[in-house]
Design a protein around this motif. Structure first.
Motif, PDB file in Angstrom:
ATOM      1  N   THR A   1      -5.634   1.645   1.211  1.00  0.00           N
ATOM      2  CA  THR A   1      -5.353   2.200   2.540  1.00  0.00           C
ATOM      3  C   THR A   1      -6.624   2.382   3.350  1.00  0.00           C
ATOM      4  OG1 THR A   1      -3.621   3.467   1.461  1.00  0.00           O
ATOM      5  CG2 THR A   1      -4.170   4.098   3.704  1.00  0.00           C
TER       6      THR A   1
ATOM      7  N   GLY B   1       6.414   5.963  -4.360  1.00  0.00           N
ATOM      8  CA  GLY B   1       5.674   6.790  -3.402  1.00  0.00           C
ATOM      9  C   GLY B   1       6.585   7.637  -2.556  1.00  0.00           C
ATOM     10  N   TYR B   2       6.163   7.879  -1.344  1.00  0.00           N
ATOM     11  CA  TYR B   2       6.916   8.770  -0.471  1.00  0.00           C
ATOM     12  C   TYR B   2       7.777   8.002   0.518  1.00  0.00           C
ATOM     13  CZ  TYR B   2       3.502  12.022  -2.244  1.00  0.00           C
ATOM     14  OH  TYR B   2       2.728  12.777  -3.063  1.00  0.00           O
ATOM     15  N   THR B   3       7.834   6.687   0.330  1.00  0.00           N
ATOM     16  CA  THR B   3       8.534   5.882   1.307  1.00  0.00           C
ATOM     17  C   THR B   3      10.001   6.216   1.395  1.00  0.00           C
ATOM     18  OG1 THR B   3       7.314   4.173   0.210  1.00  0.00           O
ATOM     19  CG2 THR B   3       8.600   3.518   2.102  1.00  0.00           C
TER      20      THR B   3
ATOM     21  N   LEU C   1       1.998   6.324   5.493  1.00  0.00           N
ATOM     22  CA  LEU C   1       1.968   7.716   5.933  1.00  0.00           C
ATOM     23  C   LEU C   1       0.926   7.982   7.014  1.00  0.00           C
ATOM     24  CD1 LEU C   1       2.427   9.403   2.458  1.00  0.00           C
ATOM     25  CD2 LEU C   1       4.139   9.096   4.250  1.00  0.00           C
TER      26      LEU C   1
ATOM     27  N   THR D   1       0.027  -0.350  -0.859  1.00  0.00           N
ATOM     28  CA  THR D   1       0.934   0.620  -1.483  1.00  0.00           C
ATOM     29  C   THR D   1       1.582   1.484  -0.416  1.00  0.00           C
ATOM     30  OG1 THR D   1      -0.898   2.113  -1.819  1.00  0.00           O
ATOM     31  CG2 THR D   1      -0.272   0.749  -3.695  1.00  0.00           C
ATOM     32  N   GLU D   2       2.562   2.240  -0.873  1.00  0.00           N
ATOM     33  CA  GLU D   2       3.344   3.028   0.070  1.00  0.00           C
ATOM     34  C   GLU D   2       2.528   4.076   0.812  1.00  0.00           C
ATOM     35  OE1 GLU D   2       7.787   3.210  -1.657  1.00  0.00           O
ATOM     36  OE2 GLU D   2       6.255   4.135  -2.875  1.00  0.00           O
ATOM     37  N   SER D   3       1.395   4.462   0.261  1.00  0.00           N
ATOM     38  CA  SER D   3       0.604   5.497   0.930  1.00  0.00           C
ATOM     39  C   SER D   3       0.124   5.065   2.316  1.00  0.00           C
ATOM     40  CB  SER D   3      -0.591   5.910   0.067  1.00  0.00           C
ATOM     41  OG  SER D   3      -1.399   4.790  -0.174  1.00  0.00           O
TER      42      SER D   3
END
Ligand code: C2E
Ligand code: MG
Ligand code: MG
Ligand code: MG
Length: 277
Positions: free
Chosen positions: A121, A185-187, A157, A152-154
């Motif tokens: 990221t 992740g938080y997705t 954000l 990645t999903e981060s």
């Protein structure tokens, strides 16, 4: 008595914390010399077409040979490199090295496959990221359509606008974008339609669950259908067993990666795999 126990517990904790802190400080300090001292190396892990077993891509995975500590896995130093900003230089080294390696395979007459490179990221947040990618592609003579960047999903954000714009520019160059470790992740699912992903990599924890019970199977199938319905292709990571492979193949998962096919290997040990293709 109990007080004494408490004290001992505390002592153990603080000792462990000291060891971790020292280890992390050593990593941060020595990482600065890893590139000039040629201590970094890329391993590559095949990604195969589940229908016919053909090699579709190789994912570059970084390794660090520390002079005293030995082989250090990326999970131990990538987060520290991200914190300290060293990931920018390391990330550029990874891309440059992987593209050069690919060109060597091409020159050796090996049929082409995609090159998958992990991007942090912190790299995507950097204003000059896209330009640095272009610079490396030009320098190495690497065609952007063979490149897949794994994020990645981060990333989803922070800095939504900046990151979306960078991803669009990369796609306009012909580079594909994969979402790595999907599902951990938080997705929320809505991110999948907001971002221009070409490929979903199902996290290996879901692949483990396939052999656990019916729900494990149903979740893997649901992720595959979801991605296909959104016109994305699907890769399963961490395939270790024939049963997982069979199930994913039946469920029309496009590609697979894992110890079942090959561990990540340094280039000289991949010759055999490449010549079997
Ligand atoms: P990742 O991109 O999800 O890579 C897959 C990880 O799973 C790799 O660990 C690989 O060795 C491991 N793996 C592959 N097949 C199997 C299997 O069948 N079973 C099991 N148990 N594991 C399997 P590795 O090489 O230790 O890398 C860990 C993570 O470090 C990567 O996860 C990626 O997020 C990060 N990383 C690695 N190289 C780079 C890099 O060059 N740049 C950045 N930013 N991150 C990197
Ligand atoms: Mg990856
Ligand atoms: Mg992954
Ligand atoms: Mg497994």
């Amino acid at each position: 008595h109990s007080k004494k126990n408490k004290k001992n517990t505390y002592a153990i904790y603080s000792k462990e914390m000291d060891i971790t802190t020292t280890y992390n400080l050593t990593i941060e300090r020595d990482l600065k010399f890893a590139i000039p001292n040629k201590e970094l190396e890329l391993y590559y892990q095949p990604i195969v077409d589940l229908k016919n077993g053909q090699l579709k891509a190789m994912e570059a995975l970084i390794r660090w040979h520390h002079p005293e500590l030995g082989l250090i896995p990326p999970s131990d130093f990538i987060p520290i490199a991200e914190e300290s900003g060293q990931i920018i230089k390391i990330g550029a080294w990874v891309l440059q090295t992987a593209c050069s390696q690919w060109k060597q395979w091409e020159a050796a007459g090996i049929p082409p496959f995609k090159l998958a490179v992990n991007i942090s990221t912190k790299q995507l947040q950097c204003d000059s990221f896209v330009d640095s990618v272009i610079h490396i592609l030009v320098e190495t003579g690497f065609q952007p359509t063979w490149l897949e960047l794994e994020v990645t999903e981060s990333i989803l954000l922070d800095d939504v606008v900046v990151i979306k714009e960078s991803l669009m520019r990369l796609k306009q160059l012909g580079i594909s974008i994969s979402i790595d470790d999907f599902g951990t992740g938080y997705t929320s699912l809505s991110y999948l339609r907001q971002y221009p992903f070409d490929k979903v990599k199902i996290d290996r924890s879901f692949i483990d669950d396939i052999s656990r019970d019916m729900n494990g199977k149903r979740i893997a199938s649901a992720i595959i259908s979801l991605a296909h319905n959104l016109n994305m292709s699907v890769v399963a990571e961490g395939i270790e067993h024939d049963m997982e492979f069979q199930y994913l193949m039946e469920e029309n998962c496009d590609e697979g990666q894992g110890y079942f096919f090959s561990r990540p290997l340094p280039p000289h040990l991949l010759q055999l795999f490449l010549h079997q293709q």
